[in-house]
Every structure is written in C-alpha cells, then in structure tokens.
Design a protein around this motif. Structure first.
Motif, PDB file in Angstrom:
ATOM      1  N   ASN A  12      43.149  16.685  20.840  1.00 46.82           N
ATOM      2  CA  ASN A  12      42.719  16.704  22.062  1.00 46.82           C
ATOM      3  C   ASN A  12      43.176  17.836  22.926  1.00 46.82           C
ATOM      4  O   ASN A  12      43.450  17.529  24.089  1.00 46.82           O
ATOM      5  N   SER A  13      43.185  19.095  22.406  1.00 48.51           N
ATOM      6  CA  SER A  13      44.080  20.018  23.101  1.00 48.51           C
ATOM      7  C   SER A  13      43.382  21.450  22.748  1.00 48.51           C
ATOM      8  O   SER A  13      42.951  21.804  21.642  1.00 48.51           O
TER       9      SER A  13
ATOM     10  N   THR B 272      45.932  19.680  27.450  1.00 50.07           N
ATOM     11  CA  THR B 272      46.031  18.663  26.565  1.00 50.07           C
ATOM     12  C   THR B 272      45.141  17.603  27.185  1.00 50.07           C
ATOM     13  O   THR B 272      45.360  17.159  28.496  1.00 50.07           O
TER      14      THR B 272
ATOM     15  N   ALA C 266      38.614  12.517  25.015  1.00 51.81           N
ATOM     16  CA  ALA C 266      37.633  13.797  24.608  1.00 51.81           C
ATOM     17  C   ALA C 266      37.033  14.541  25.680  1.00 51.81           C
ATOM     18  O   ALA C 266      36.064  13.797  26.419  1.00 51.81           O
TER      19      ALA C 266
ATOM     20  N   SER D 236      31.723  18.594  20.403  1.00 49.95           N
ATOM     21  CA  SER D 236      33.019  18.039  20.748  1.00 49.95           C
ATOM     22  C   SER D 236      33.972  19.479  20.793  1.00 49.95           C
ATOM     23  O   SER D 236      33.416  20.475  20.676  1.00 49.95           O
ATOM     24  N   LEU D 237      35.229  19.094  20.879  1.00 53.30           N
ATOM     25  CA  LEU D 237      36.356  20.384  20.963  1.00 53.30           C
ATOM     26  C   LEU D 237      36.348  21.120  19.669  1.00 53.30           C
ATOM     27  O   LEU D 237      36.328  22.174  19.533  1.00 53.30           O
TER      28      LEU D 237
END
Length: 900
Positions: A775-776, A790, A794, A806-807
C-alpha cells in the motif's frame, strides 16, 4: 443456460484481430460514441458493447449513425434482442410456416423470432394472450415492453425460470410491490438479486414503466455475466501485458496472442461504466475484446480482476540472457525457466520496474506462471527492494522485533523500510541499540538493496516528562511540577492541548495541583500536550436531580434504574448549559429537584455537570412513524428522543430542512425544549466539507478558503469554538498553517457553524514505483525529492473524477496528486498530460495555439509551476512559439510543463 465457445471459433476470431500498426497514444482513451446521439454516461458502455456484438443496431436512411436511445422498445423488438443475446439467431427459420393466435398482433418480420422464442421457452403464448386481454386488446407486438415484463424475458433468457418460480409467492422488497403483476414478482426478485435490473429508486421498482433502448442495452449487457456465448468478433482471456497500443492475452487453451487497439477504442475497467486508460486495467485479470472490421480492437472490458496466474516461490540462482533462461531453486531443486524478454514483467517488492540486467542473484523471487499450463513465465518479482539511496528525516516508528523503520522525510512524506539485521546506529559517535530510537528523533540513513544498513541520529528527541503538578502560571506560560520530589519547570507552547480520559474540551482550567501528568514537548522544547493520568471520568446521562445543596457541595441524582447516586462538588467541578460554561453561582438556578442533567464523575467527585438541553451523538434510527430519534451518545450510551411534527434541522450548505433530512449515521446535536427537557426542538447535523486554502491573514487571525463549487468562505480564529489542527489532530497556529505544505482544509460544521479546521498536506509528483502489496507509492516531486507515501488502508485511485481501480492501476511516470477526501480517506488522482503547442506566456498565464474556436487557448499558471525538459529545469523564457509541450493541470492551474 450456457453456450460454449468452441476452440475453432476462438482461433478464427483471434486471427481476425491482427496487429495492424494503427497509431496510438498511451494517454487516456476517450473515444467518441459510435452513435451521434449517444453521449458519455451510464448507458454508453452498454450501447457500444451490444452494438459491436451485433445484438443492437443503429438506424438506417435518415436515421443512419443514430441510436435513438430514448425511444421505447416494443415487445417484438425486445424478443429479437433476447434471441441475439442468447446467441441463437442462426436458428431462426424464415421460411417455416408461421401461425399465431389472432389475439397476438405481430409484424411479419418479427414472427420467426417470436416462434423461436416460444420454442426456447422464453415466451409463453398463453401468458401473452392474457396480457393482451389485460391491456384491453392493444396490439401485442407494437406495445412498449414494461420493466416487469422485461424482467421476465431476461430471467428466462439466462435460464433462471425455475429460480423465479421458486420465489413467485414471495413479496419483493420494493415499496410498490403491490403494483407488480402477481405472476411476475418472482422474475423481478431474481432479476434484481442478480443485479440485472435496479429499482428506479432505492425503494421503488415502477413495474409498468416503459423500457427505452438505452435501458434495454444496459439490462442485456449486465445479463451477459450470466451466460457464455460466442459473440461475433469477440475474444476473452487473461491480460498478461499492456505495451503502448498492444494488449497480450492468455486464452483458456493456453495460447498467448497480442492484439492492437484502434485509435478510438473504448476501454472500461472492472465494474465501471466510465471509459479509462488501458494502463488502469489489472494485469492477469479476465478481459473481453471486440474487434473492428479492420482487425483492430474497438472495445475492451475487464470482466474480472481475479488473477489467472499461479505464483511459485524460489531463489534466483543464475541469469542466462543469451539463452533467455533463468535458473531458480524451488524447494531445494534447481529448475530452468524460459522467458520471452519482450513479454516478461519484472519488478522488485516495492513495484519498481526492473530489467533482466538489473536482476541480482541469490535473492528470493516469485515466478508468475499461467494457471492453465504452468509453462509460461509471465512475471518475476524480486521479493526485496532493489533500491540504494540515502536520506534524512524524522523517526515515526521503529519495530525492533519486526525490523522495520518508518521515517517522515523533509517534505513531510512517510517512508517505510526493512532494517538490515546488521544495521549500525550511532549518535554523537556512540553506538546505540535499535530500541533507543524513539519517534521524533532526527536521523540520516543509508538504504542498500532496499534495507536500512546505517542510521545516524542527528538530533535526539526528549521523551515525555511524567510528574506531579505543583503550579500552573498562565501569566508566564509555565508549569511547575515535581519528579521524584525535585521541583522542575517547563514553558508551555501556544495552543497547548490538555487531555483527560472521558472528558472532552479539556483546557488548562481543568488542571490542578496534585494531578499526575505526562507532558510531551514540541521541537522547541515547550510543553505541547499535557495528559492527566491520575483521573478518569465516568458518566450518567439523563440523571434526575433528587436533591441539590450546592452551597454545601452536595448533589444527589437518580440514574435510569432509580438508584440514588451521591456526588461531591469540588473546586475542579465544571458546569455548563448548552456548551456555555456556567459559574457555580449561575448553575444553582438550573440544578433543581426534578431536572435532568448529565454528570461526569471520578469516584464520588463530580467532574462536570451539564444541564440537559442537548444531546450529541450518532443517529441510530429516525423513526418517522413514532417521530423519535435514537442516538448513540459520544460516551456510547443510547437515548431515544421524541420530536414534534416539525423541528429545525440545521445542515451546512442547505437552507430549508426538516426531520426528513436526518439520516442514520449522521452525527448530530439535538437541542431539547428546556422546560420539559424531553422533546427535540432543533437538530444541528455535523458535516465535513473540503476546501482549498486560499489565504492566511495573520494580522486579522483569519483563514480564507474555496469550496469545490468555487464559493469562497472566510473564518476568524478569534473564537474558542473554532479549532485549527494538523492531519494528526495536533493544534497548530495560523503561522504554522502558512508554512506547511498545505492546500486542503477539511472543515467540520456543527449545523452551519464551523467548529474545526483540519489541515492536510498535498503531494504532486511523478510516480517512480508502486508497491500494491505494501500500500505504498514512490514519487519524484517537482522539488526533485523522492518521497514514499504509505497508506494504512487502500487509497481510492481516480482519474477525471471517476474511480479507476486500485494502486495497481498506477504506472511508472504517471503524474499523480496524493491527498485526502472529506472523510479523511487517502485519494490518489492520476493527472493526465495534455499535449499543446506553446504560443506565449506572462507571469500568471500560459498561451497555447488554439486547436479550434470552441477550445480555450489560455491556462492559469501555478506560482511554483515546474518547467523542464527531461531532468533539466527550464525557464519559461526558453520556450519559442511552436514548441510542442505537455501540461499537467491540478485544480485549474498548470503545475508542470514538459518540453517535448
């Protein structure tokens, strides 16, 4: 109902989607609709897909190129759509004799389709004859299809007729259930449960409303998730790579093929009805492609984000570039794996893209192979960071057992790193152990192969001071305290925060000699936070005064069980009415026998007494029939409050409101009738609204900010009701707000009155790597600093105001802005680059060549706009008329200009 896709058909379709070399840009794909009268919105995706599949067609003659989305769909037209949707149009026999009951008036061209529909059991002639009789003899075929009738057609088309019959005798959840034909309720229930049909509102179905062409498109498009049909020109598979205009798919038979997008492709992410960038699609998830007549792909939709790849753990032993092979130790056994260098994706654990040449050996790796054959290497992840860097910052957290370090860098951004087992930690040339590092320590550090190998403490933070209060001197802003019998003194910071468990709005006035406290110092060595540890507060809400002798400091109340609770008033007891502080002398006239009060107490000592004229908490229920509000109070107790037929509901941003506007989950303050103390007369709803900081006026102690709709507001901090805090809820001054990298303010309103301003930093930069697992995201800011953000949860990833995924939707070199939304949730917005031709500029404005008379040729410049070519920073004066540039715009201002 399932209709399989044969390998022969799959191969034929795949062969037709050849690589055509059409020019393409990797920027967002915003294709114009294939129909001139279909605008971007909720139905465009579904109309486009069904039109390209041949299920729905546009007009002819004067209507050529048009779809007529608002036109009503007749029953006979709906049947044709259903037959094509089921993939059985080739079974329609035009030459067969056709005999229908005289009650059913059907256009001749449609009769073969109606006959097949009857044979396929999606139409029942007796049901339709009864429907004509119910309609008073109206023509069956040309009459509009209704929402309830269409639900029946859909459910039967996907083979769920029995499921509908199983629930036929059960009522639907809609408020207009009584208006739904009794014979169709089961179909409405199944269609809504499967997500094929929605209500016109959350509670209303509107069963007899007509279905339009755009509605029909949406219904049949959603229903495709329930069938397996080989539509013409369509293929599906797991997306294994995206490179420019090329998409590579792994098909279910193990074949890997590449396809080329057209320059006007429609691309949709999983579950989204908004077009997006192909880079937003999640690798290894399932996608469908629909081809154009020229062999390119015109439509892409991600139908699942579940990976179709199996991961195998191992240790990389050898890289043989000449042979395109890797040797990996798996469960102690060496195994050689072949790879295609052009198709292989390689990253480190932080998401940083690598090449074969970058790969170190003797490192743990994860191999991604296809689930079907396990023979194709599609991805390789080095399970550690392949990063070497040095940096400075402030320790946020150290996990000694887990060997991790979290640092806030000079730009205020958080970075997390694993710590090497042999890390060296020093302070003033003296070796320290990891457990001697504390939050707030200023450090410099070295990272090698992704792990921190050395830490030098440049400034040691002071730990909290624990002592007993001796004297508080507000004049000199100092506090005297004793530690182990020794008298000490510390200066107090501006806006010092005082905390006492169980009590809100605590101030220095609640601090008394003898209190045991823990004091946290700020960077200037002044006391910033005082926590009273020797006291805590219990609660009685709605207690009734049994007797009150305030002159002798004695108060007896009864609780909800009618039990008497004696309390003693002390010099620290606080009194208030509606949040307004009262003196003990003024409180006497309110605290009389029979009155309801809220009491906070420690042991038998009263900490505060609040006359019950308001309750603050979260709405658990708004019972419109009984006209009661059920609240969970801030101390977790619950109360039920009656209200009259009308009361004032005060909500920021609205003018006229009533009890109908109070929603479950709202945080509110209910003001009570003072005389009876048991009826709500007004409700103030707490609401947080996001603003953009415009100006700080230190002389007048004011903040000016702009709302998202362009409205400006200004607030004065010369009031104890309005607090100013940073993102961690620590009090800050206006001067500090002016110096921080702050652009966004989340302002909390109580009714229409602002009570709290929370300042959040905003980060803009170019993405260098993404670690979806951790999550970064790592960014290179315009100032040239590399920062890592970070996230505890999410974040939402958006583009052009639409959530795109998402990321993993973010790619290297994307420009992004990292911020929070009104609820405090992290948001990463992908900022698309816009290609322009430079014309001129002044200090505030950029002028570009006008592409058309309808488009603007001026853009506002951000005061700190970053101008560069590659890594070289440029001056605006270096541009010449006609230079090709790419601009990036955040909140209406150009923040970056790249010379191409």
């Amino acid at each position: 109902m399932k209709k399989g896709l044969s390998k022969g058909v799959t191969g034929l379709l795949a062969a037709s989607l050849v690589l055509s070399g059409v020019s393409y840009t990797s920027k967002a794909v915003w294709a114009a609709s294939i129909f001139t009268d279909v605008k971007p919105g909720w139905s465009e995706k579904h109309i486009t897909k069904l039109a390209m599949q041949g299920i729905l067609k546009g007009g002819t003659g004067k209507q050529a190129g048009m779809f007529s989305p608002a036109n009503k769909v007749t029953r006979q037209e709906a049947v044709i759509i259903a037959i094509r949707f089921m993939g059985v149009e080739n079974e329609v026999k035009v030459g067969d004799p056709l005999v229908f009951p005289s009650d059913l008036v059907i256009k001749d061209d449609y009769k073969p389709y109606i006959k097949l529909a009857v044979q396929k059991n999606i139409l029942n002639l007796q049901e339709e004859i009864a429907l004509v009789q119910k309609d008073g003899g109206k023509e069956w075929g040309s009459s509009p299809a209704t929402r309830e009738w269409m639900a029946k057609l859909l459910v039967r088309a996907i083979g769920k007729d029995q499921a509908a019959k199983d629930v036929a005798d059960k009522a639907t959840s809609f408020s207009d259930d009584g208006q739904i034909d009794a014979g169709l309720k089961g179909y409405v229930s199944v269609a809504t449960t499967l997500g094929l049909v929605n209500g016109v509102t959350a509670t209303k179905f509107d069963p007899t409303a007509s279905v339009t062409r755009e509605m029909a498109s949406t219904l049949f498009s959603r229903a495709q998730s329930q069938v397996d049909v080989a539509y013409s020109g369509q293929v599906s598979g797991a997306l294994t790579a995206v490179e420019g205009s090329k998409l590579t798919l792994l098909h279910s038979d193990g074949v890997v093929k590449s396809y080329t997008l057209s320059s006007s492709s429609f691309v949709y992410g999983f579950g989204s009805e908004q077009t997006t960038n192909i880079s937003a699609l999640k690798l290894y998830g399932e996608v469908i492609l629909i081809g154009n007549t020229d062999g390119t792909v015109g439509y892409v939709e991600q139908t699942s984000e579940t990976p179709k790849v199996k991961n195998i753990e191992g240790t990389l032993l050898l890289v043989s570039e000449a042979q395109n092979k890797l040797t990996v130790s798996i469960d102690g056994e060496p195994k050689s794996v072949s790879y295609n260098a052009q198709a292989l994706t390689i990253k480190d654990i932080n998401g940083k893209s690598l090449t074969i040449a970058d790969l170190p050996v003797n490192v743990p790796v994860t191999l991604g192979v296809d689930v079907a054959t396990e023979s194709k290497l599609l991805s390789l992840t080095v399970n550690k960071a392949v990063t070497n860097k040095s940096g400075t910052g402030t320790v946020e957290a150290v996990n000694v057992s887990g060997l991790t370090l979290q640092v806030k860098d000079a730009a205020g951004e958080s970075e997390s790193y694993p710590i090497d087992a042999n890390v060296v930690v020093k302070h003033n040339s003296t070796n320290l152990t990891l457990d001697q590092l504390v939050a707030g320590d200023a450090i410099s550090y070295e990272v090698k192969m992704g792990s921190v190998t050395s830490i030098t403490v440049t400034k040691k933070v002071q730990p909290p001071i624990v002592g007993t209060v001796n004297l508080l001197d507000k004049g000199t802003k100092t506090i005297q305290y004793r530690v182990n019998g020794k008298l000490e003194v510390q200066e107090l910071a501006d806006n010092v925060t005082v905390k006492l468990e169980g009590l809100s709005n605590v101030t220095l006035n609640d601090l008394f000699p003898g209190d045991t406290v823990s004091m946290t110092l700020n960077d200037s060595g002044k006391v910033a936070i005082i926590t009273i540890t020797s006291r805590s507060v219990n609660f009685l809400n709605g207690a009734v005064v049994f007797s009150a002798d305030l002159d002798n400091d004695i108060l007896i109340v009864t609780d909800s069980t009618n039990k008497k609770v004696p309390l003693i008033l002390t010099e620290t007891t606080r009194f208030d009415l509606n949040g307004t502080v009262l003196t003990k002398k003024d409180a006497v006239k309110y605290i009389i026998k029979g009155k309801k009060i809220n009491v906070g107490y420690t042991n038998s000592n009263a900490a505060y007494i609040s006359v019950v004229s308001q309750y603050s908490g979260t709405v658990l229920e708004n019972n419109l029939s009984a006209k009661t509000l059920k609240l969970q109070l801030d101390n977790k107790n619950e109360v039920v409050l009656p209200y009259p037929n009308y009361f004032s509901a005060e909500i920021y941003g609205t003018s006229s409101t009533s009890y109908l506007d109070i929603r479950v989950g709202d945080k509110v303050t209910a003001l009570m009738d003072y005389n009876t103390q048991d009826t709500v007369i007004a409700v103030q709803v707490e609401k947080t609204v996001q603003f953009e900081l415009e100006k700080v006026d230190l002389s007048l102690n004011k903040v000016r900010a702009k709302r998202s709709d362009g409205v400006f507001e200004e607030w004065s901090l010369n009031t104890t009701l309005l607090s100013l805090v940073d993102e961690n809820d620590n009090p800050i001054s206006l001067n500090a707000l002016n110096q921080l990298n702050t652009k966004l303010l989340n302002v909390t309103f109580k009714g229409r009155t602002p009570v709290k301003i929370k300042a959040y930093p905003v980060t803009y930069g170019k993405v260098t790597s993404v670690n979806a697992a951790a999550n970064s995201v790592e960014l290179l800011t315009n100032a040239g600093t590399t920062v890592t953000r970070t996230f505890a949860a999410a974040p939402s990833v958006v583009r052009n105001n639409s959530v795109v995924g998402s990321l993993s939707s973010i790619k290297a070199d994307d420009r992004v802005e990292v911020r929070v939304d009104e609820s405090g949730k992290a948001v990463i917005e992908i900022i698309p680059g816009i290609s322009k031709t430079y014309n001129n500029h002044n200090s505030t404005t950029l002028y570009v060549a006008r592409p058309s008379l309808s488009e603007s040729n001026t853009y506002d410049l951000h005061p700190q706009v970053y101008v560069h070519q590659g890594t070289r920073t440029m001056l605006m004066s270096e541009f010449k008329n006609g230079n090709a540039i790419t601009i990036y715009i955040v909140r209406g201002k150009v923040v970056e200009i790249v010379k191409n």
